[in-house]
Design a protein around this motif. Sequence first.
Motif, PDB file in Angstrom:
ATOM      1  N   LEU A  10      37.099   6.808  85.690  1.00 32.71           N
ATOM      2  CA  LEU A  10      35.725   6.771  85.244  1.00 32.71           C
ATOM      3  C   LEU A  10      35.199   8.267  85.369  1.00 32.71           C
ATOM      4  O   LEU A  10      34.644   8.894  84.251  1.00 32.71           O
ATOM      5  CB  LEU A  10      34.705   5.828  85.919  1.00 32.71           C
ATOM      6  N   MET A  11      34.849   9.011  86.632  1.00 37.76           N
ATOM      7  CA  MET A  11      34.703  10.185  86.450  1.00 37.76           C
ATOM      8  C   MET A  11      35.507  11.225  85.929  1.00 37.76           C
ATOM      9  O   MET A  11      34.951  11.978  85.151  1.00 37.76           O
ATOM     10  CB  MET A  11      34.524  10.825  88.252  1.00 37.76           C
ATOM     11  N   ASN A  12      36.693  11.141  85.906  1.00 37.68           N
ATOM     12  CA  ASN A  12      37.345  11.856  84.881  1.00 37.68           C
ATOM     13  C   ASN A  12      37.130  11.523  83.499  1.00 37.68           C
ATOM     14  O   ASN A  12      37.008  12.643  82.637  1.00 37.68           O
ATOM     15  CB  ASN A  12      39.041  11.656  85.085  1.00 37.68           C
ATOM     16  N   HIS A  13      36.798  10.441  82.895  1.00 41.42           N
ATOM     17  CA  HIS A  13      36.659  10.204  81.506  1.00 41.42           C
ATOM     18  C   HIS A  13      35.314  10.711  81.183  1.00 41.42           C
ATOM     19  O   HIS A  13      35.097  11.109  80.152  1.00 41.42           O
ATOM     20  CB  HIS A  13      36.475   8.565  81.470  1.00 41.42           C
ATOM     21  N   LEU A  14      34.627  10.965  82.352  1.00 43.13           N
ATOM     22  CA  LEU A  14      33.004  11.302  81.920  1.00 43.13           C
ATOM     23  C   LEU A  14      33.062  12.929  82.217  1.00 43.13           C
ATOM     24  O   LEU A  14      31.876  13.560  82.084  1.00 43.13           O
ATOM     25  CB  LEU A  14      31.913  10.792  82.776  1.00 43.13           C
ATOM     26  N   ASN A  15      34.002  13.459  82.490  1.00 41.57           N
ATOM     27  CA  ASN A  15      34.192  15.037  82.838  1.00 41.57           C
ATOM     28  C   ASN A  15      33.514  15.247  83.869  1.00 41.57           C
ATOM     29  O   ASN A  15      32.719  16.500  84.037  1.00 41.57           O
ATOM     30  CB  ASN A  15      34.052  15.904  81.462  1.00 41.57           C
ATOM     31  N   VAL A  16      33.188  14.442  84.978  1.00 43.63           N
ATOM     32  CA  VAL A  16      32.374  14.735  86.091  1.00 43.63           C
ATOM     33  C   VAL A  16      33.475  15.281  87.432  1.00 43.63           C
ATOM     34  O   VAL A  16      34.146  14.364  87.641  1.00 43.63           O
ATOM     35  CB  VAL A  16      31.553  13.468  86.614  1.00 43.63           C
ATOM     36  N   GLU A  17      33.306  16.541  87.584  1.00 39.53           N
ATOM     37  CA  GLU A  17      34.392  17.125  88.491  1.00 39.53           C
ATOM     38  C   GLU A  17      33.776  16.703  90.090  1.00 39.53           C
ATOM     39  O   GLU A  17      34.456  16.377  90.714  1.00 39.53           O
ATOM     40  CB  GLU A  17      34.346  18.531  88.267  1.00 39.53           C
ATOM     41  N   ARG A  18      32.476  17.176  90.372  1.00 41.83           N
ATOM     42  CA  ARG A  18      31.784  16.805  91.737  1.00 41.83           C
ATOM     43  C   ARG A  18      30.784  15.845  91.479  1.00 41.83           C
ATOM     44  O   ARG A  18      30.099  15.877  90.470  1.00 41.83           O
ATOM     45  CB  ARG A  18      31.460  18.073  92.110  1.00 41.83           C
ATOM     46  N   PHE A  19      30.652  14.955  92.473  1.00 42.84           N
ATOM     47  CA  PHE A  19      29.506  13.950  92.331  1.00 42.84           C
ATOM     48  C   PHE A  19      29.057  13.399  93.916  1.00 42.84           C
ATOM     49  O   PHE A  19      29.856  13.646  94.779  1.00 42.84           O
ATOM     50  CB  PHE A  19      30.051  12.590  91.734  1.00 42.84           C
ATOM     51  N   HIS A  20      28.050  12.917  93.978  1.00 41.60           N
ATOM     52  CA  HIS A  20      27.613  12.082  95.230  1.00 41.60           C
ATOM     53  C   HIS A  20      28.103  10.878  94.660  1.00 41.60           C
ATOM     54  O   HIS A  20      28.020  10.304  93.647  1.00 41.60           O
ATOM     55  CB  HIS A  20      25.991  12.159  95.327  1.00 41.60           C
ATOM     56  N   THR A  21      28.143  10.020  95.761  1.00 40.67           N
ATOM     57  CA  THR A  21      28.427   8.600  95.812  1.00 40.67           C
ATOM     58  C   THR A  21      27.385   7.662  96.865  1.00 40.67           C
ATOM     59  O   THR A  21      26.992   8.496  97.881  1.00 40.67           O
ATOM     60  CB  THR A  21      29.749   8.237  96.014  1.00 40.67           C
ATOM     61  N   ALA A  22      27.184   6.665  96.397  1.00 43.61           N
ATOM     62  CA  ALA A  22      26.356   5.801  97.187  1.00 43.61           C
ATOM     63  C   ALA A  22      26.561   4.265  97.039  1.00 43.61           C
ATOM     64  O   ALA A  22      27.182   3.950  96.059  1.00 43.61           O
ATOM     65  CB  ALA A  22      24.860   5.701  96.984  1.00 43.61           C
ATOM     66  N   GLY A  23      26.668   3.730  98.405  1.00 40.42           N
ATOM     67  CA  GLY A  23      27.184   2.389  98.134  1.00 40.42           C
ATOM     68  C   GLY A  23      26.435   1.379  99.339  1.00 40.42           C
ATOM     69  O   GLY A  23      26.196   2.092 100.336  1.00 40.42           O
TER      70      GLY A  23
ATOM     71  N   PRO B  14      38.478  14.445  98.392  1.00 35.19           N
ATOM     72  CA  PRO B  14      37.300  14.965  99.555  1.00 35.19           C
ATOM     73  C   PRO B  14      36.558  16.099  98.572  1.00 35.19           C
ATOM     74  O   PRO B  14      35.511  16.275  98.772  1.00 35.19           O
ATOM     75  CB  PRO B  14      38.058  15.322 100.631  1.00 35.19           C
ATOM     76  N   GLU B  15      37.529  16.788  97.822  1.00 40.34           N
ATOM     77  CA  GLU B  15      36.943  17.948  97.169  1.00 40.34           C
ATOM     78  C   GLU B  15      35.790  17.815  95.982  1.00 40.34           C
ATOM     79  O   GLU B  15      35.149  18.701  95.665  1.00 40.34           O
ATOM     80  CB  GLU B  15      38.188  19.023  96.594  1.00 40.34           C
ATOM     81  N   ARG B  16      35.991  16.468  95.325  1.00 40.01           N
ATOM     82  CA  ARG B  16      35.251  16.075  94.427  1.00 40.01           C
ATOM     83  C   ARG B  16      33.675  15.423  95.032  1.00 40.01           C
ATOM     84  O   ARG B  16      32.990  15.465  94.191  1.00 40.01           O
ATOM     85  CB  ARG B  16      35.857  15.026  93.650  1.00 40.01           C
ATOM     86  N   VAL B  17      33.825  14.887  96.184  1.00 37.32           N
ATOM     87  CA  VAL B  17      32.519  13.965  96.625  1.00 37.32           C
ATOM     88  C   VAL B  17      31.599  15.156  97.472  1.00 37.32           C
ATOM     89  O   VAL B  17      31.952  15.418  98.380  1.00 37.32           O
ATOM     90  CB  VAL B  17      33.043  12.946  97.620  1.00 37.32           C
ATOM     91  N   THR B  18      30.520  15.324  96.755  1.00 29.50           N
ATOM     92  CA  THR B  18      29.518  16.133  97.354  1.00 29.50           C
ATOM     93  C   THR B  18      28.937  15.696  98.650  1.00 29.50           C
ATOM     94  O   THR B  18      28.797  16.502  99.547  1.00 29.50           O
ATOM     95  CB  THR B  18      28.411  16.666  96.363  1.00 29.50           C
ATOM     96  N   SER B  19      28.598  14.394  98.646  1.00 28.31           N
ATOM     97  CA  SER B  19      28.039  13.511  99.816  1.00 28.31           C
ATOM     98  C   SER B  19      28.060  12.244  99.472  1.00 28.31           C
ATOM     99  O   SER B  19      28.219  11.838  98.499  1.00 28.31           O
ATOM    100  CB  SER B  19      26.440  13.937  99.750  1.00 28.31           C
ATOM    101  N   ALA B  20      27.893  11.416 100.527  1.00 25.46           N
ATOM    102  CA  ALA B  20      27.645   9.726 100.381  1.00 25.46           C
ATOM    103  C   ALA B  20      26.566   9.460 101.101  1.00 25.46           C
ATOM    104  O   ALA B  20      26.342   9.950 102.251  1.00 25.46           O
ATOM    105  CB  ALA B  20      29.142   9.388 100.805  1.00 25.46           C
ATOM    106  N   VAL B  21      26.077   8.511 100.570  1.00 26.35           N
ATOM    107  CA  VAL B  21      24.919   7.415 101.217  1.00 26.35           C
ATOM    108  C   VAL B  21      25.504   6.409 101.335  1.00 26.35           C
ATOM    109  O   VAL B  21      25.822   5.516 100.573  1.00 26.35           O
ATOM    110  CB  VAL B  21      23.593   7.490 100.440  1.00 26.35           C
TER     111      VAL B  21
ATOM    112  N   PHE C  99      18.160  14.260 100.923  1.00 22.49           N
ATOM    113  CA  PHE C  99      19.663  14.516 101.472  1.00 22.49           C
ATOM    114  C   PHE C  99      20.206  14.797 100.228  1.00 22.49           C
ATOM    115  O   PHE C  99      21.330  15.700 100.166  1.00 22.49           O
ATOM    116  CB  PHE C  99      20.128  13.191 102.059  1.00 22.49           C
ATOM    117  N   LEU C 100      20.262  14.169  98.959  1.00 21.08           N
ATOM    118  CA  LEU C 100      21.061  14.391  97.850  1.00 21.08           C
ATOM    119  C   LEU C 100      20.741  15.680  97.327  1.00 21.08           C
ATOM    120  O   LEU C 100      21.671  16.404  96.945  1.00 21.08           O
ATOM    121  CB  LEU C 100      20.746  13.317  96.799  1.00 21.08           C
ATOM    122  N   LEU C 101      19.461  16.162  97.351  1.00 20.19           N
ATOM    123  CA  LEU C 101      19.241  17.506  96.896  1.00 20.19           C
ATOM    124  C   LEU C 101      19.699  18.469  97.646  1.00 20.19           C
ATOM    125  O   LEU C 101      20.225  19.740  97.455  1.00 20.19           O
ATOM    126  CB  LEU C 101      17.479  17.594  96.773  1.00 20.19           C
TER     127      LEU C 101
END
Length: 166
Positions: free
Chosen positions: A9-22, A38-45, A157-159
């Motif tokens: 989904l991230m590839n389809h949306l052309n999102v190279e780096r992202f936060h994730t929360a779960g 690991p190179e794509r996930v900026t941070s995780a909550v 934290f996200l900022l």
Amino acid sequence: AYTEDQLALMNHLNVERFHTAGMCIGGPYCMGLIQAAPERVTSAVLFQTIGLTDNRQAFFDMFDNWADALKRERSEVPDVVWQSFRNAMYGGEFLFNVSRDFVSRCTTPLLVLCGNDLYHPRETSLEIARLAPNAELIEHWKEPEHQDMARARVLAFLLDNTPGVG
């Protein structure tokens, strides 16, 4: 399969780096994303992540109750498939999909909001925060008197972990 779907989904949306929360099972899903990319996930909550303590049977029972309801509608699915799915979901150790060793080597910034029940053990949240080199723990966040502080800390934290911001 969930990790592959989320990355697709991230590839389809052309999102190279992202936060994730779960929340709940989303905690292990976040950690699976970090392990896979690991190179794509900026941070995780991680909000009250599930984890293995002495509660495996509770997870198996929960899955079995869910599966039993579906089996009536999906009689073509053999029992071996249900068992395989159950074991893939809840047969692993610690967070079910990543090890303590992985968490101890995970340099991705993590914000861990503590769990406090059978499926979301406090011990799991505390251990993630202890093991991960860049983890921060918020023990109290569900109670009304702590919600504003927790909300503000998650946003900060996200900022703080957004490249080019802050």
